[in-house]
Each structure stands twice: as C-alpha cells, then as structure tokens.
Write a protein that holds these residues in place. Structure first.
Motif, PDB file in Angstrom:
ATOM      1  N   PHE A  81       0.877  -1.129   0.090  1.00 46.69           N
ATOM      2  CA  PHE A  81      -0.069   0.146  -0.127  1.00 46.69           C
ATOM      3  C   PHE A  81       0.943   1.453   0.055  1.00 46.69           C
ATOM      4  N   ASN A  82       2.140   1.253   0.974  1.00 46.69           N
ATOM      5  CA  ASN A  82       2.720   2.286   0.904  1.00 46.69           C
ATOM      6  C   ASN A  82       3.733   2.809  -0.509  1.00 46.69           C
ATOM      7  N   LEU A  83       3.632   1.859  -1.434  1.00 48.10           N
ATOM      8  CA  LEU A  83       4.036   2.283  -2.767  1.00 48.10           C
ATOM      9  C   LEU A  83       3.289   2.699  -3.902  1.00 48.10           C
ATOM     10  N   VAL A  84       2.078   2.872  -3.374  1.00 45.07           N
ATOM     11  CA  VAL A  84       1.113   3.138  -4.528  1.00 45.07           C
ATOM     12  C   VAL A  84       1.136   4.904  -4.275  1.00 45.07           C
ATOM     13  N   PRO A  85       0.969   5.385  -5.591  1.00 44.44           N
ATOM     14  CA  PRO A  85       1.037   6.893  -5.783  1.00 44.44           C
ATOM     15  C   PRO A  85      -0.177   7.438  -4.871  1.00 44.44           C
ATOM     16  N   GLU A  86      -0.024   8.784  -4.414  1.00 42.63           N
ATOM     17  CA  GLU A  86      -1.098   9.180  -3.402  1.00 42.63           C
ATOM     18  C   GLU A  86      -1.932   9.580  -4.171  1.00 42.63           C
ATOM     19  N   GLY A  87      -3.244   9.490  -3.487  1.00 44.30           N
ATOM     20  CA  GLY A  87      -4.603   9.763  -4.177  1.00 44.30           C
ATOM     21  C   GLY A  87      -5.363   8.607  -4.744  1.00 44.30           C
ATOM     22  N   VAL A  88      -4.458   7.337  -4.998  1.00 44.84           N
ATOM     23  CA  VAL A  88      -5.062   6.277  -5.623  1.00 44.84           C
ATOM     24  C   VAL A  88      -5.953   5.610  -4.610  1.00 44.84           C
ATOM     25  N   VAL A  89      -7.077   5.045  -4.841  1.00 45.56           N
ATOM     26  CA  VAL A  89      -8.028   4.200  -4.044  1.00 45.56           C
ATOM     27  C   VAL A  89      -7.335   2.947  -4.071  1.00 45.56           C
ATOM     28  N   LYS A  90      -6.922   2.192  -2.746  1.00 44.89           N
ATOM     29  CA  LYS A  90      -6.396   0.941  -2.767  1.00 44.89           C
ATOM     30  C   LYS A  90      -7.374  -0.036  -1.933  1.00 44.89           C
ATOM     31  N   HIS A  91      -7.723  -1.107  -2.793  1.00 44.54           N
ATOM     32  CA  HIS A  91      -8.461  -2.355  -2.525  1.00 44.54           C
ATOM     33  C   HIS A  91      -7.342  -3.597  -2.103  1.00 44.54           C
ATOM     34  N   GLU A  92      -7.598  -4.096  -1.091  1.00 46.37           N
ATOM     35  CA  GLU A  92      -6.729  -5.382  -0.495  1.00 46.37           C
ATOM     36  C   GLU A  92      -7.024  -6.283  -1.623  1.00 46.37           C
ATOM     37  N   LEU A  93      -5.617  -6.962  -1.825  1.00 52.57           N
ATOM     38  CA  LEU A  93      -5.623  -7.944  -2.653  1.00 52.57           C
ATOM     39  C   LEU A  93      -4.966  -9.052  -1.674  1.00 52.57           C
ATOM     40  N   LYS A  94      -5.475 -10.310  -1.408  1.00 55.08           N
ATOM     41  CA  LYS A  94      -5.099 -11.362  -0.600  1.00 55.08           C
ATOM     42  C   LYS A  94      -4.638 -12.522  -1.224  1.00 55.08           C
ATOM     43  N   ASP A  95      -3.630 -13.430  -0.668  1.00 58.28           N
ATOM     44  CA  ASP A  95      -3.226 -14.341  -1.025  1.00 58.28           C
ATOM     45  C   ASP A  95      -4.464 -15.579  -1.131  1.00 58.28           C
ATOM     46  N   GLY A  96      -4.930 -16.215  -1.926  1.00 59.21           N
ATOM     47  CA  GLY A  96      -6.054 -17.036  -2.042  1.00 59.21           C
ATOM     48  C   GLY A  96      -7.130 -16.273  -3.034  1.00 59.21           C
ATOM     49  N   ASP A  97      -7.204 -14.981  -3.064  1.00 59.96           N
ATOM     50  CA  ASP A  97      -8.251 -14.249  -3.924  1.00 59.96           C
ATOM     51  C   ASP A  97      -8.446 -15.166  -5.200  1.00 59.96           C
TER      52      ASP A  97
END
Length: 227
Positions: A81-97
């Motif tokens: 998450f900390n590497l994504v450009p500021e202002g971009v909405v982040k949805h969590e991607l999980k192992d097993g999705d």
C-alpha cells in the motif's frame, strides 16, 4: 507500445521496459499493472475496450504503478500500500483471492521478496502464470533496498516451484525480459537465488549509478547488495 493479442481475450502491452496484461471478457476487463507514467497504458487499454476495467497489481514498484494516477484505484496487497501513488484508492488483494474475467480465472498467490506485497496470478485451467518481477530469464531482478527481502524471496520461489508442478503450469509470463518462459524457469531462478544468497556467485561489478552490485547467475541476473 507493442500490443499483442497473445490468446483470445488476452493482450500483452509492452513498452520495451515493462509488460502489462489485459484480459477482456463480456461485461468487464482486467488489467494487471499499469507501467510507467509515460507508458500510457490506460490510454492504450481504452483503445482496445470500452468495458469497465478492474486493475490488479503484481506489486508496487514505480514501473508498475506509474499509470495508476490516471486510473484512480487498484487492487494490491496491503504490504505494498505504501508504494502506491498518493490519491489512488487501494483495495486489498489477498493470497488465495480469485479473479474472473471472461474465459480467465486466476488464483492470487502472494510471493513476497522482490517487494513484501508481490503477488502472482495463476490461471490453472489454461496452464499459465503471470509472475511480476521475481522470475526472469537474463533479467536484472532488483533485490536491494528496503522494500526487498532475499530470504522471503527464496521462500516464495520455492512456493511457486511447487505450485507450478502441482497445477501443471506450462508457461510463465514475467513483467520484464523474455516471455513466455517454460515452467522449469522457476527452479532455475531459484537455484541462482540460492547460490547468490550463499555467496557462491561473485559480483560482476558495482552498478554504475545505483547502490548495489551486478550479479549474473546461470539463468538470470540480480541487482543486489549483501548486508
């Protein structure tokens, strides 16, 4: 930008530096990675399809997230998450999705090491995997800096080598260098990584401008700085 329809509904977008993947279904599309800001991947995708596009990330390095500011949101593992450009909405991607789009059905596998949130996407029915940066032929795999962990990287390669055999994956699609790679590429990269970690591969030279050494294994290369 070089765009190839690799399989029905599967497009490879390659600007010569980094590779992204687009899957087009009946009602929506899935884009894996967005390239550099000047790769203009989002614009190229709009030329291919006018369907709604969901964006999934192999990891958060700049050459993969650069186009996100034009997209607005993405699915990415929380460790990146900390590497994504500021202002971009982040949805969590999980192992097993699971990710479905048209004829394609992917299982998400977390493969930390290159970054802590690196993920691979395995299409078991069609026998291929999209693996991001951790598996390359004649590549320069970045393994230095605070976002990297070499021990976790080796563990992830072992995990992928097992899954490739178990799921009978025939082709590996990396984000850089040659593609597609045969399934035994995972074990070959693993062997090089283990030898490098054990100090069995000497540095070729210091990198010209980055704080690391250049290493060349039997199958692939690394940019790495031992502690």
């Amino acid at each position: 930008m070089n765009i190839i329809e690799e399989k029905k509904g599967m497009y490879i977008l390659d600007d010569g530096r980094v590779r992204c993947f687009l899957f087009v279904g009946e009602t929506d599309a899935v884009l894996i990675d967005t390239g550099f800001p000047d790769s203009n991947v989002i614009e190229e995708v709009k030329k291919i399809t006018n369907l709604p596009v969901r964006i999934y990330m192999t990891h958060g390095d700049f050459d993969h997230t650069g186009g996100l500011s034009k997209a607005g949101e993405c699915f990415i593992h929380k460790e990146d998450f900390n590497l994504v450009p500021e202002g971009v909405v982040k949805h969590e991607l999980k192992d097993g999705d699971s990710i479905s789009c048209g004829e394609y059905n992917f299982n998400v596998v977390q493969v930390p090491g290159h970054t802590y949130g690196s993920c691979a996407f395995i299409e078991e029915n069609k026998g291929f995997a999209i693996t991001g940066d951790g598996i390359q032929r004649n590549g320069t795999i970045f393994m230095f800096g605070e976002s990297r962990n070499f021990q976790k990287y080796i563990e992830s390669l072992r995990k992928m080598a097992h899954l490739v055999k178990e799921k009978k994956i025939a082709a590996i699609y990396p984000s850089h260098s040659e593609y597609p790679l045969p399934s035994d590429s995972v074990e070959k990269v693993l062997e090089d990584a283990e030898n490098l970690f054990l100090g069995k591969i000497p540095p070729v030279k210091k990198h010209d401008f980055m704080p690391c050494n250049v290493y060349s294994g039997a199958f692939t290369g690394f940019l790495y700085q031992p502690e």
